[in-house]
Design an enzyme around this catalytic site. Structure first.
Site, PDB file in Angstrom:
ATOM      1  N   HIS A 128       0.858  -1.189   0.000  1.00  0.00           N
ATOM      2  CA  HIS A 128       0.000   0.000   0.000  1.00  0.00           C
ATOM      3  C   HIS A 128       0.890   1.234   0.000  1.00  0.00           C
ATOM      4  O   HIS A 128       1.814   1.337   0.813  1.00  0.00           O
ATOM      5  CB  HIS A 128      -0.898  -0.006   1.239  1.00  0.00           C
ATOM      6  N   TYR A 149      -1.801  -0.992 -22.258  1.00  0.00           N
ATOM      7  CA  TYR A 149      -2.213  -2.396 -22.190  1.00  0.00           C
ATOM      8  C   TYR A 149      -1.789  -3.108 -20.913  1.00  0.00           C
ATOM      9  O   TYR A 149      -2.308  -4.175 -20.570  1.00  0.00           O
ATOM     10  CB  TYR A 149      -1.687  -3.162 -23.412  1.00  0.00           C
ATOM     11  N   HIS A 190      -6.287   9.045  -1.362  1.00  0.00           N
ATOM     12  CA  HIS A 190      -5.481   8.256  -0.420  1.00  0.00           C
ATOM     13  C   HIS A 190      -4.241   7.641  -1.064  1.00  0.00           C
ATOM     14  O   HIS A 190      -3.133   7.952  -0.684  1.00  0.00           O
ATOM     15  CB  HIS A 190      -6.375   7.167   0.197  1.00  0.00           C
ATOM     16  N   TYR A 245       3.898 -14.638 -21.036  1.00  0.00           N
ATOM     17  CA  TYR A 245       5.018 -13.702 -20.966  1.00  0.00           C
ATOM     18  C   TYR A 245       6.073 -14.192 -19.969  1.00  0.00           C
ATOM     19  O   TYR A 245       5.759 -14.799 -18.958  1.00  0.00           O
ATOM     20  CB  TYR A 245       4.515 -12.332 -20.539  1.00  0.00           C
TER      21      TYR A 245
END
Length: 249
Positions: A128, A149, A190, A245
């Site tokens: 966070h 993307y 925030h 990927y």
């Protein structure tokens, strides 16, 4: 009596139940040692990631927080302690109900958000931050426009969770809704929250989200021009391609 005879007699004299009990005790002790070693390694990685959020400008001071799950224990950054001061002795952890099970420092005030992620997803790590560009975007729109993307790497268009006071269950509920089928979201007025299978993955998703927000703000600030946005279909094709990927294994 020879030494060999005495040894053999001692072995015969030990009750079978006592031998089994000693064996179980050894297994429990070994398991406990293994858990503590795993927690120590996880704490070291957590502190490194927390310091990285400061070095990369995603947080200022002690804002933001990081957690990582080891079994049913959640290691978290403590409240109000600068990350560069954290040591191995500062390990802070709670169980999935929020009860403190390790350390003496008070866990982060945003514990409700972290625990909500772990209870409702397969997350093993949560990051966070109060990243500037991402927070700016959270003031302007209910969802980050599809400017790139790599939104597919977060599960799709990134939503903004409505504002609620930090550290509250209300904020955790708003975040959970915004995270539905996503691995990251913006928190209105925030910051950001992302999760992943590892601390590196959770952090990379945070950095990617901040970059996309900066991209949109930059493009949208050009007078007389409207940024070109991707379609949902284009994003879906990218999501399919991203599954293969990277390196195999």
């Amino acid at each position: 009596m020879t030494d060999e005879q005495r040894d053999a007699g001692a072995g015969r004299g030990a009750p079978e139940g006592a031998q089994e009990a000693r064996g179980r005790a050894g297994e429990v002790l070994g398991s406990a040692v293994g858990v503590r070693e795993a927690e120590a390694r996880a704490w070291e990685a957590l502190v490194t990631t927390a310091r990285r959020t400061v070095a990369d400008g995603l947080v200022v001071g002690t804002s933001g927080n990081v957690s990582v799950r080891v079994g049913d224990t959640v290691l978290v950054t403590p409240s109000g302690v600068p990350y560069d001061r954290l040591s191995p002795d500062d390990l802070t952890a709670v169980d999935l109900d929020g009860r403190q099970v390790r350390g003496t420092l008070v866990p982060t005030s945003e514990l409700p958000m972290h625990l909500t992620v772990y209870r409702h997803t397969d997350a093993r790590a949560v990051v966070h931050t109060h990243a500037v560009h991402a927070t700016a975007v959270s003031l302007l729109v209910p969802e980050l426009p599809l400017v790139h993307y790599m939104a597919a790497a977060l599960g799709g268009p990134v939503r903004v969770a409505p504002y609620a006071t930090y550290g509250t269950e209300e904020l955790a509920v708003n975040m959970r809704r915004a995270l539905a089928d996503r691995t990251g979201c913006l928190l209105q007025n925030h910051g950001t929250i992302t999760y992943g299978a590892t601390l590196d993955q959770a952090y990379d998703r945070t950095a990617q989200l901040e970059w996309m927000c900066r991209l949109w703000l930059t493009a949208a600030s050009v007078p007389g021009r409207t940024p070109h946005l991707l379609t949902e279909e284009q994003l879906t094709r990218t999501a399919e391609k991203l599954r293969g990927y990277g390196q195999p294994g």
